[in-house]
Design a protein around this motif. Structure first.
Motif, mmCIF file in Angstrom:
data_model
loop_
_atom_site.group_PDB
_atom_site.id
_atom_site.type_symbol
_atom_site.label_atom_id
_atom_site.label_comp_id
_atom_site.label_asym_id
_atom_site.label_seq_id
_atom_site.Cartn_x
_atom_site.Cartn_y
_atom_site.Cartn_z
ATOM 1 N N ASP A 40 0.798 -1.231 0.000
ATOM 2 C CA ASP A 40 0.000 0.000 0.000
ATOM 3 C C ASP A 40 0.830 1.279 0.000
ATOM 4 O O ASP A 40 0.291 2.352 0.239
ATOM 5 N N SER B 293 -1.963 0.667 -6.379
ATOM 6 C CA SER B 293 -2.013 2.075 -6.799
ATOM 7 C C SER B 293 -0.739 2.827 -6.425
ATOM 8 O O SER B 293 0.000 2.427 -5.530
ATOM 9 N N ASN B 294 -0.510 3.916 -7.124
ATOM 10 C CA ASN B 294 0.565 4.855 -6.790
ATOM 11 C C ASN B 294 1.955 4.227 -6.888
ATOM 12 O O ASN B 294 2.760 4.318 -5.958
HETATM 13 C C1 LIG Z 1 -2.741 7.018 -3.824
HETATM 14 O O1 LIG Z 1 -2.287 8.325 -3.569
HETATM 15 C C2 LIG Z 1 -3.347 9.253 -3.366
HETATM 16 C C3 LIG Z 1 -2.716 10.646 -3.271
HETATM 17 O O2 LIG Z 1 -1.702 10.667 -2.314
HETATM 18 C C4 LIG Z 1 -4.123 8.879 -2.118
HETATM 19 O O3 LIG Z 1 -5.190 9.762 -1.919
HETATM 20 C C5 LIG Z 1 -4.650 7.463 -2.288
HETATM 21 O O4 LIG Z 1 -5.265 7.041 -1.094
HETATM 22 C C6 LIG Z 1 -3.529 6.500 -2.656
HETATM 23 N N1 LIG Z 1 -4.136 5.223 -2.977
HETATM 24 C C7 LIG Z 1 -3.833 4.132 -2.336
HETATM 25 C C8 LIG Z 1 -4.599 2.927 -2.733
HETATM 26 O O5 LIG Z 1 -2.967 4.090 -1.500
#
Ligand SMILES: *[C@@H]1O[C@H](CO)[C@@H](O)[C@H](O)[C@H]1NC(C)=O
Length: 375
Positions: free
Chosen positions: A58, A122-123
Motif C-alpha cells: 500500500d 495504486s501509486n
Molecule cells: C494514492 O495516492 C493518493 C494521493 O496521495 C491517495 O489519496 C490514495 O489514497 C492513494 N491510494 C492508495 C490505494 O494508497
C-alpha cells in the motif's frame, strides 16, 4: 557520522547508476496527469520476492529495475491436457484445455508463475535502467480499482509461449490512470495486452514495442495472434506511437464499449489482419498511423470507426480533438477503407487528447525508438 554516511550513500548511489532514475517525459493522451509513485525515493528490489512485495503493497513507490527478475520456475509447474488445435508441428501453439474435441489431446506441463500475473497496487512507478529492466516469466495486472501507475522502459517476456492461456504480459480489468511507456513485450502464451470486462479509464499505451515474433503460434509460422484484446464495458485507451511487429490478428481486437484513439502507431509485417472486433458498441479513431506489410488492415469488425481518410473530412475531428485529424499512411498492404463515423466524437469530451505527428514522421521514428532501452 551522519553527514559522512549520507554523503557516501549519495556517492555510491550515483556511481552505481550513472543516470538519474526518474520518469522520462510525461503521459500524453488519456492518462495525462498520472504521477505513479511521485517523488518517493527510488528503490532497487534485490530479488523477485522484494519486487513482488513492493509492487503489491500500500505504499507509494518508485521501483527501479536494473537487472532481470526471472520468475520462470519460481512457482513450479502445472501439468494437464493441451490441444493441438492448430496442428501438432513444432512451431504450433497448443491450447491449455481439458476437452480437445476433434483436435489431438496431449499431456504437457507449463510454468505456473506465468499464469498468475502480479496485481500492481495504486501509486507505483516502475522504471527500467537502460536496457536492463526485465521481468521474465510473469506479467503485470491492474485491476479492482488500481490507479495512478506508471510503467516505463522495461521488458515483460517469456510467458509459456508454447501454450495459449500460458500467460498474458500486461492486463487491465477495472483500473484508472495507467501509463505504459517504452515497454517491450515478447513471447507471450496469450495476450501482449488484455483489457477485461471491468471498465478501465484513462489508459495510455505509448512507445511500446509489441514484438510478435514467437517460436510458437496459431499459424505455426512465427507470427503471434494474441496482440491487444480490448473488451471493457467503457474503456478509454490512447494507443500512441507503438510498434506492432509480426502479428497476425487482434491488432487490436476492439470490442465491448471501448473508446480507442490510435495515433502514430506503426504496424509492420502482419500476415493476417490488424483490426477486428465483434461488437457494434466499440469505437475507434485512427489517425497518423502507418500500416506497412499488413495483409488485411481491417478484418471482421462490427464497431464504429473514423479512419481519417482525407484532409477535408479530417476537419470534423475538431469537435472531438480540438484539431483536425492526420491522414494515415499505407504501404505494401491491403486497403484502408474510408470510415467517417463521427457519432462517438462526444465521448472524447473531458479527456486529454494526444497530439499527432505526420504518419511519415511516425514511419521514420517509431520502429527504432519504441520499446525498452531506447530512452
Ligand atoms: C494514492 O495516492 C493518493 C494521493 O496521495 C491517495 O489519496 C490514495 O489514497 C492513494 N491510494 C492508495 C490505494 O494508497
Amino acid at each position: 557520522m551522519r553527514p559522512a554516511f549520507f554523503t557516501l550513500a549519495v556517492i555510491l548511489g550515483v556511481t552505481q547508476l550513472g543516470v538519474s532514475q526518474t520518469v522520462s517525459g510525461s503521459a500524453e493522451g488519456f492518462a495525462a496527469g498520472v504521477t505513479g509513485g511521485g517523488s518517493a525515493e527510488a528503490q532497487y528490489p534485490s530479488d523477485i520476492d522484494e519486487l513482488k512485495e513492493w509492487l503489491t503493497d500500500d505504499t507509494a513507490r518508485v521501483i527501479v529495475l536494473n537487472q532481470e527478475f526471472d520468475f520462470t520456475d519460481s512457482e513450479g509447474t502445472t501439468s494437464g491436457t493441451v490441444c493441438a488445435s492448430w496442428g501438432t508441428g513444432d512451431k504450433c501453439q497448443k491450447i491449455i484445455q481439458d476437452d480437445c474435441g476433434d483436435s489431438t489431446a496431449l499431456s504437457a506441463s507449463w510454468y505456473t508463475a506465468a499464469t498468475k500475473p502480479i496485481d500492481v497496487a495504486s501509486n507505483k512507478t516502475i522504471l527500467g535502467v537502460e536496457d536492463k529492466g526485465i521481468i521474465k516469466g510473469k506479467g503485470l495486472r491492474f485491476r479492482d480499482g488500481a490507479s495512478n501507475i506508471i510503467v516505463q522502459n522495461i521488458q515483460v517476456t517469456d510467458l509459456n509461449p508454447e501454450y495459449v492461456w500460458g500467460g498474458d504480459a500486461i492486463s487491465f480489468d477495472g483500473s484508472d490512470l495507467i501509463w505504459i511507456d517504452h515497454v517491450t513485450t515478447a513471447r507471450t502464451g496469450r495476450q501482449h495486452y488484455v483489457f477485461g470486462f471491468d471498465t478501465s479509464t484513462r489508459v495510455t499505451l505509448s512507445n511500446n514495442f509489441i514484438n510478435g515474433e514467437t517460436p510458437y503460434s496459431t499459424g505455426c509460422d512465427g507470427y503471434t495472434y494474441w496482440t491487444f484484446e480490448m473488451v471493457g464495458k467503457a474503456d478509454q485507451i490512447t494507443l500512441q506511437s507503438n510498434y506492432i511487429y509480426k502479428t497476425t490478428g487482434r491488432s487490436p481486437a476492439l470490442s465491448g464499449g471501448t473508446l480507442l484513439h490510435a495515433v502514430n502507431n506503426v504496424w509492420e509485417d502482419n500476415n493476417g489482419h490488424a483490426l477486428e472486433g465483434g461488437e457494434a458498441t466499440a469505437k475507434g479513431l485512427f489517425e497518423g498511423n502507418v500500416w506497412s506489410g499488413v495483409n488485411t488492415i481491417i478484418g471482421d469488425y462490427k464497431g464504429v470507426l473514423f479512419t481519417s481518410p482525407d484532409s477535408s473530412t479530417n476537419e470534423e475531428c475538431n469537435s472531438a480533438l480540438g484539431r483536425s485529424c492526420v491522414v494515415n499512411l499505407v504501404t505494401d498492404s491491403g486497403e484502408l477503407t474510408a470510415y467517417k463515423d463521427t457519432s462517438f466524437f462526444t465521448d472524447f469530451s473531458g479527456l486529454t487528447i494526444a497530439p499527432a505527428t505526420s504518419a511519415s514522421e511516425a514511419q521514420a521514428n517509431v520502429p527504432s525508438k519504441a520499446g525498452a532501452g531506447k530512452l
